[in-house]
Design a protein around this motif. Structure first.
Motif, mmCIF file in Angstrom:
data_model
loop_
_atom_site.group_PDB
_atom_site.id
_atom_site.type_symbol
_atom_site.label_atom_id
_atom_site.label_comp_id
_atom_site.label_asym_id
_atom_site.label_seq_id
_atom_site.Cartn_x
_atom_site.Cartn_y
_atom_site.Cartn_z
ATOM 1 N N VAL A 88 -6.217 -6.423 12.508
ATOM 2 C CA VAL A 88 -7.615 -6.712 12.183
ATOM 3 C C VAL A 88 -8.202 -7.698 13.184
ATOM 4 O O VAL A 88 -7.599 -8.746 13.456
ATOM 5 C CB VAL A 88 -7.726 -7.319 10.755
ATOM 6 N N GLY A 89 -9.381 -7.372 13.730
ATOM 7 C CA GLY A 89 -10.026 -8.279 14.680
ATOM 8 C C GLY A 89 -11.531 -8.275 14.499
ATOM 9 O O GLY A 89 -12.097 -7.329 13.938
ATOM 10 N N ALA A 111 -11.802 -3.130 12.787
ATOM 11 C CA ALA A 111 -12.717 -4.028 13.495
ATOM 12 C C ALA A 111 -13.725 -4.584 12.493
ATOM 13 O O ALA A 111 -13.975 -3.978 11.447
ATOM 14 C CB ALA A 111 -13.469 -3.248 14.566
ATOM 15 N N HIS A 112 -14.311 -5.727 12.838
ATOM 16 C CA HIS A 112 -15.441 -6.213 12.042
ATOM 17 C C HIS A 112 -16.743 -5.724 12.684
ATOM 18 O O HIS A 112 -17.477 -4.949 12.098
ATOM 19 C CB HIS A 112 -15.426 -7.734 11.930
ATOM 20 N N HIS A 113 -17.005 -6.128 13.905
ATOM 21 C CA HIS A 113 -18.270 -5.732 14.537
ATOM 22 C C HIS A 113 -18.327 -4.216 14.773
ATOM 23 O O HIS A 113 -17.313 -3.599 15.083
ATOM 24 C CB HIS A 113 -18.453 -6.501 15.856
ATOM 25 N N PRO A 114 -19.536 -3.681 14.665
ATOM 26 C CA PRO A 114 -19.683 -2.229 14.781
ATOM 27 C C PRO A 114 -19.237 -1.671 16.135
ATOM 28 O O PRO A 114 -19.429 -2.302 17.180
ATOM 29 C CB PRO A 114 -21.181 -2.011 14.580
ATOM 30 N N GLU A 314 0.337 -5.147 4.926
ATOM 31 C CA GLU A 314 0.497 -6.324 5.788
ATOM 32 C C GLU A 314 -0.683 -6.430 6.753
ATOM 33 O O GLU A 314 -1.118 -5.418 7.326
ATOM 34 C CB GLU A 314 1.814 -6.190 6.563
ATOM 35 N N VAL A 315 -1.198 -7.656 6.937
ATOM 36 C CA VAL A 315 -2.364 -7.870 7.793
ATOM 37 C C VAL A 315 -1.965 -8.693 9.022
ATOM 38 O O VAL A 315 -1.417 -9.789 8.893
ATOM 39 C CB VAL A 315 -3.483 -8.613 7.011
ATOM 40 N N VAL A 316 -2.218 -8.140 10.203
ATOM 41 C CA VAL A 316 -1.966 -8.869 11.458
ATOM 42 C C VAL A 316 -3.339 -9.198 12.058
ATOM 43 O O VAL A 316 -4.185 -8.311 12.207
ATOM 44 C CB VAL A 316 -1.145 -8.000 12.450
ATOM 45 N N ALA A 317 -3.569 -10.468 12.377
ATOM 46 C CA ALA A 317 -4.881 -10.892 12.880
ATOM 47 C C ALA A 317 -4.915 -10.908 14.402
ATOM 48 O O ALA A 317 -3.936 -11.274 15.054
ATOM 49 C CB ALA A 317 -5.215 -12.275 12.348
#
Ligand SMILES: [Fe+2]
Length: 328
Positions: A88-89, A111-114, A314-317
């Motif tokens: 996730v970024g 992703a967060h931003h589009p 599981e979440v990897v940042a």
């Protein structure tokens, strides 16, 4: 009795579309317009769609009838498997797609931003801001009137981008890819609104101190990007506080500051602000507290990721995302 956090987790892996649907539902629940308000908007789009000619209906993006946040979606399904581990970024580019590939065990990149079509349709979610300003006392006709030009400006601005760059990288590398933008920002706005309204304080400096209690902002302070006052001063009294610049795509119209001042707002909490917006806010004597961009985006994404973690995912940042779990 003491219960360890793992007791609250249950293994329930999800597929990519299910994750997207879950985030959309969470975003709707946290939306300023309320779940019913968002549904009303979708119904309005459906009735407009039914009145179109067959040719126009063919060209119409049917996703718009179901997804209220067109800046968020699923862009590449290389393998429609159950998702156990996500990367996730905040900004995902081809670099992060390569990182996912290199790590080898990432099932999905979020992703967060589009990106892709979500970026092309960023302006579509900005209508939400009209309702946010209306919620804080600006008449809806004025909010809509001032936002109309700004929305078309944003639509023109994103039109020339290389929308598919990251999506193409994911397709070539066989990496699953999606994003969540407005759902996440709605979660952050709802969290901050509840948090700020639950505290008692008088001055802008106190508001900044309270924001610094939030882990994402505390972490951002370590690299010099904690909550800051952009207009006004620590000694100014807050007056009524509006969380009007956290969600709704991107920055709204700078002309709205005068209107929100007239509507009785003294302080605005936002993620980021342009110089033009800052000048207008200053002229309207509005205090602006900038909570921080990557940190506020991380806050919203963390609230979504908690739901995945609860299901055993599981979440990897990466890429500016700071992971803090609120699972108790
Ligand atoms: Fe952002």
């Amino acid at each position: 009795m003491f219960l360890s956090s793992s007791v609250h987790k249950f293994l329930s892996f999800m597929k990519i579309q299910e994750i997207h649907n879950l985030f959309t539902k969470m975003g709707m629940d946290a939306d300023f317009r309320g779940k019913d308000g968002v549904q009303k908007l979708l119904n309005h789009k459906k009735s407009k769609f039914q009145k179109l000619s067959l040719k126009e209906q063919e060209e119409f993006d049917k996703e718009a009838l179901e997804n209220p946040y067109l800046d968020s979606g699923v862009y590449n399904i290389a393998d429609d498997k159950e998702i156990k581990k996500v990367l996730v970024g905040i900004d995902i580019g081809p670099e992060e797609i390569l990182i996912a590939k290199e790590l080898g065990d990432i099932d999905l990149v979020i992703a967060h931003h589009p990106i892709g079509k979500g970026l092309a349709q960023l302006a579509d979610v900005m209508d939400l801001q009209c309702d946010v300003y209306n919620f804080y006392g600006v008449p809806i006709n004025i909010a809509e009137g001032l936002m109309r030009e700004r929305i078309s400006e944003v639509a023109r601005g994103v039109n020339a981008a290389n929308h598919q760059r990251t999506v193409d990288a994911a397709r070539i590398m066989g990496v699953n890819l999606m994003n969540s933008h407005t759902s996440s920002d709605n979660m952050a706005a709802h969290f901050l609104k509840t948090f700020v309204e639950g505290k008692k304080f008088e001055r802008v400096g106190d508001l900044v101190s309270v924001l610094k209690e939030i882990p994402e902002y505390k972490e951002a302070m370590k690299i010099g990007v904690g909550p800051k006052i952009f207009t006004g001063s620590t000694e100014n009294r807050c007056g009524k506080i509006a969380l009007s610049e956290i969600t709704g795509g991107t920055e709204g119209s700078p002309k709205l500051y005068e209107r929100i001042a007239n509507a009785g707002i003294g302080t605005v909490v936002g993620m980021h602000i342009s110089e033009e917006h800052k000048k207008e806010a200053e002229a309207a004597h509005i205090n602006i507290v900038i909570a921080g961009h990557m940190s506020s985006d991380s806050l919203g994404m963390n609230l979504l990721m908690d739901e995945l973690e609860k299901r055993g995912i599981e979440v990897v940042a990466c890429s500016g995302f700071t992971r803090f779990s609120r699972i108790t």
